[in-house]
Design a protein around this motif. Structure first.
Motif, PDB file in Angstrom:
ATOM      1  N   UNK A   1      -8.680  10.803 -15.302  1.00 10.36           N
ATOM      2  CA  UNK A   1      -9.706  10.073 -14.547  1.00 10.36           C
ATOM      3  C   UNK A   1      -9.154   9.788 -13.162  1.00 10.36           C
ATOM      4  N   UNK A   2      -9.854  10.248 -12.135  1.00 13.72           N
ATOM      5  CA  UNK A   2      -9.351  10.108 -10.769  1.00 13.72           C
ATOM      6  C   UNK A   2      -9.247   8.638 -10.358  1.00 13.72           C
ATOM      7  N   UNK A   3      -8.202   8.319  -9.597  1.00 14.24           N
ATOM      8  CA  UNK A   3      -7.996   6.938  -9.174  1.00 14.24           C
ATOM      9  C   UNK A   3      -9.094   6.465  -8.232  1.00 14.24           C
ATOM     10  N   UNK A   4      -9.743   7.404  -7.523  1.00 14.81           N
ATOM     11  CA  UNK A   4     -10.806   7.004  -6.604  1.00 14.81           C
ATOM     12  C   UNK A   4     -12.186   7.039  -7.263  1.00 14.81           C
ATOM     13  N   UNK A   5     -12.218   7.376  -8.551  1.00 12.14           N
ATOM     14  CA  UNK A   5     -13.467   7.331  -9.300  1.00 12.14           C
ATOM     15  C   UNK A   5     -13.646   5.920  -9.853  1.00 12.14           C
ATOM     16  N   UNK A   6     -14.859   5.590 -10.289  1.00  8.12           N
ATOM     17  CA  UNK A   6     -15.134   4.232 -10.753  1.00  8.12           C
ATOM     18  C   UNK A   6     -15.905   4.298 -12.059  1.00  8.12           C
ATOM     19  N   UNK A   7     -15.403   3.563 -13.050  1.00  8.82           N
ATOM     20  CA  UNK A   7     -16.056   3.544 -14.364  1.00  8.82           C
ATOM     21  C   UNK A   7     -17.499   3.084 -14.246  1.00  8.82           C
ATOM     22  N   UNK A   8     -17.770   2.188 -13.290  1.00  5.65           N
ATOM     23  CA  UNK A   8     -19.126   1.655 -13.125  1.00  5.65           C
ATOM     24  C   UNK A   8     -20.115   2.723 -12.648  1.00  5.65           C
ATOM     25  N   UNK A   9     -19.595   3.891 -12.226  1.00  6.34           N
ATOM     26  CA  UNK A   9     -20.488   4.983 -11.820  1.00  6.34           C
ATOM     27  C   UNK A   9     -21.179   5.634 -13.017  1.00  6.34           C
ATOM     28  N   UNK A  10     -20.712   5.336 -14.206  1.00  5.13           N
ATOM     29  CA  UNK A  10     -21.212   5.981 -15.404  1.00  5.13           C
ATOM     30  C   UNK A  10     -21.859   4.936 -16.318  1.00  5.13           C
ATOM     31  N   UNK A  11     -22.972   5.313 -16.935  1.00  6.24           N
ATOM     32  CA  UNK A  11     -23.704   4.374 -17.779  1.00  6.24           C
ATOM     33  C   UNK A  11     -23.376   4.552 -19.260  1.00  6.24           C
ATOM     34  N   UNK A  12     -22.112   4.861 -19.545  1.00  2.52           N
ATOM     35  CA  UNK A  12     -21.634   4.960 -20.919  1.00  2.52           C
ATOM     36  C   UNK A  12     -20.186   4.486 -20.951  1.00  2.52           C
ATOM     37  N   UNK A  13     -19.703   4.212 -22.145  1.00  2.00           N
ATOM     38  CA  UNK A  13     -18.357   3.665 -22.314  1.00  2.00           C
ATOM     39  C   UNK A  13     -17.302   4.751 -22.139  1.00  2.00           C
ATOM     40  N   UNK A  14     -16.288   4.485 -21.312  1.00  2.00           N
ATOM     41  CA  UNK A  14     -15.219   5.446 -21.052  1.00  2.00           C
ATOM     42  C   UNK A  14     -13.893   4.890 -21.549  1.00  2.00           C
ATOM     43  N   UNK A  15     -13.202   5.682 -22.351  1.00  2.00           N
ATOM     44  CA  UNK A  15     -11.862   5.323 -22.828  1.00  2.00           C
ATOM     45  C   UNK A  15     -10.880   6.366 -22.299  1.00  2.00           C
ATOM     46  N   UNK A  16      -9.944   5.932 -21.469  1.00  2.00           N
ATOM     47  CA  UNK A  16      -8.963   6.842 -20.897  1.00  2.00           C
ATOM     48  C   UNK A  16      -7.724   6.888 -21.789  1.00  2.00           C
ATOM     49  N   UNK A  17      -7.432   8.066 -22.297  1.00  2.00           N
ATOM     50  CA  UNK A  17      -6.244   8.281 -23.115  1.00  2.00           C
ATOM     51  C   UNK A  17      -5.489   9.449 -22.485  1.00  2.00           C
ATOM     52  N   UNK A  18      -4.627   9.114 -21.532  1.00  2.00           N
ATOM     53  CA  UNK A  18      -3.963  10.156 -20.739  1.00  2.00           C
ATOM     54  C   UNK A  18      -3.057  11.024 -21.599  1.00  2.00           C
TER      55      UNK A  18
END
Length: 240
Positions: free
Chosen positions: A39-56
Motif C-alpha cells: 500500500x503506497x505511503x501517499x495513498x489513503x485508506x479513506x479513498x476506499x469504501x471498504x475495509x483494508x487490512x495491510x499484511x506486508x
C-alpha cells in the motif's frame, strides 16, 4: 448480508480489476474487506469504501530466506482469514489460492484465475504452482476467468464441470468525461496528439513488458506509459 474477503498479493492502487469487482459487490449490498501485501505511503485508506487490512510481504533474493519468509507469511495470512471468518473468500490469482488450503468448510472459496499463471513460470517453481492449482481448484465453488477461450482452456485442462466457471470479462469502466489534459496535468507531459498506450500492473519479468516496449518502438506516433510497482532491481534494469 454476506461478508466477502478479497486476497491480493500486490497494491490495490494498480489493480483495476479487483477494484471493479469490489465496487460491484459493495453496490450489491455485500460487506467487503481486502487483505493486501502493499500500500503506497501517499495513498489513503479513506479513498476506499471498504475495509483494508495491510499484511506486508517481505521479499528476499536469497532462496532459503525467501522460502522462510513465504512460510511465515502463509501462516500470518491463514490466521487473519480465520479471524475474519468471511462467508466468501475471493482469491485473486494463483499466488493467493494457496492460502485457502484446509480452511473451515463454511467458507466458500472463489478463485479469480484472470492470468495464465503457470505459463509465466518454469522449472520447479512451475511444478509447485501446478500442484497448488490442480489440488485446490477442486475445492473452490467457482472459478472466474476473463475470456471465453481461457474458460475452455481451464475446462479441458482440469475436466471440471462447466457450471463451475464464471466469465467476467475485462472491460474498462465507462468514462463520460475523459480529460485530454490528464498526462499534462498529472505528469507534465504533452502528448502532442500522439496515441497513448498505457500498461497498468505489476512490473515484473513474467509480464514480458520488454517485449511490449520493443513492439511499440516500431510504431510511429505512440507514447507508452508504464504505471505499476515491482522490485527495484528489475525497475532499474527495465529503465535502461
Amino acid at each position: 448480508m454476506k461478508n466477502v474477503l478479497f486476497l491480493l498479493i500486490g497494491n490495490i492502487r494498480y489493480d483495476g480489476r479487483v477494484l471493479k469487482e469490489i465496487s460491484t459487490l459493495c453496490k450489491a449490498g455485500y460487506k467487503v474487506s481486502l487483505i493486501l501485501s502493499d500500500f503506497d505511503v501517499d495513498d489513503n485508506v479513506s479513498n476506499y469504501d471498504f475495509n483494508i487490512i495491510l499484511l506486508r510481504r517481505n521479499y528476499s533474493s536469497n532462496p532459503i530466506m525467501k522460502l522462510f519468509s513465504t512460510l511465515i507469511y502463509f501462516f500470518k495470512m491463514r490466521k487473519e482469514i480465520v479471524r475474519l471468518s468471511p462467508d466468501i473468500l475471493h482469491c485473486n490469482d494463483l499466488n493467493t489460492l494457496m492460502f485457502a488450503y484446509a480452511l473451515p468448510q463454511n467458507i466458500e472459496i472463489v478463485y479469480d484465475a484472470h492470468e495464465l499463471y503457470l505459463e509465466s513460470r518454469s522449472g520447479i517453481i512451475k511444478s509447485f504452482w501446478s500442484v497448488v492449482e490442480k489440488t485446490l481448484l477442486r475445492k473452490v465453488k467457482f472459478v472466474i476467468v476473463p475470456q471465453i477461450d481461457r474458460l475452455y482452456y481451464f475446462y479441458f485442462r482440469y475436466k471440471l464441470p462447466l457450471s463451475k466457471y464464471m466469465l467476467i470479462e475485462n472491460f474498462p469502466n465507462r468514462v463520460m468525461d475523459l480529460s485530454k489534459d490528464f498526462f499534462k496535468n498529472k505528469y507534465n507531459i504533452d502528448v502532442n496528439h500522439k496515441q497513448v498506450v498505457t500498461y497498468l500492473g505489476a512490473i515484473t519479468p513474467e509480464r514480458e513488458i520488454e517485449l511490449v516496449l520493443k513492439a511499440v518502438r516500431e510504431i510511429d506516433n505512440i507514447l507508452f506509459f508504464i504505471i505499476g510497482n515491482g522490485t527495484e532491481n528489475y525497475k532499474k534494469h527495465f529503465s535502461r
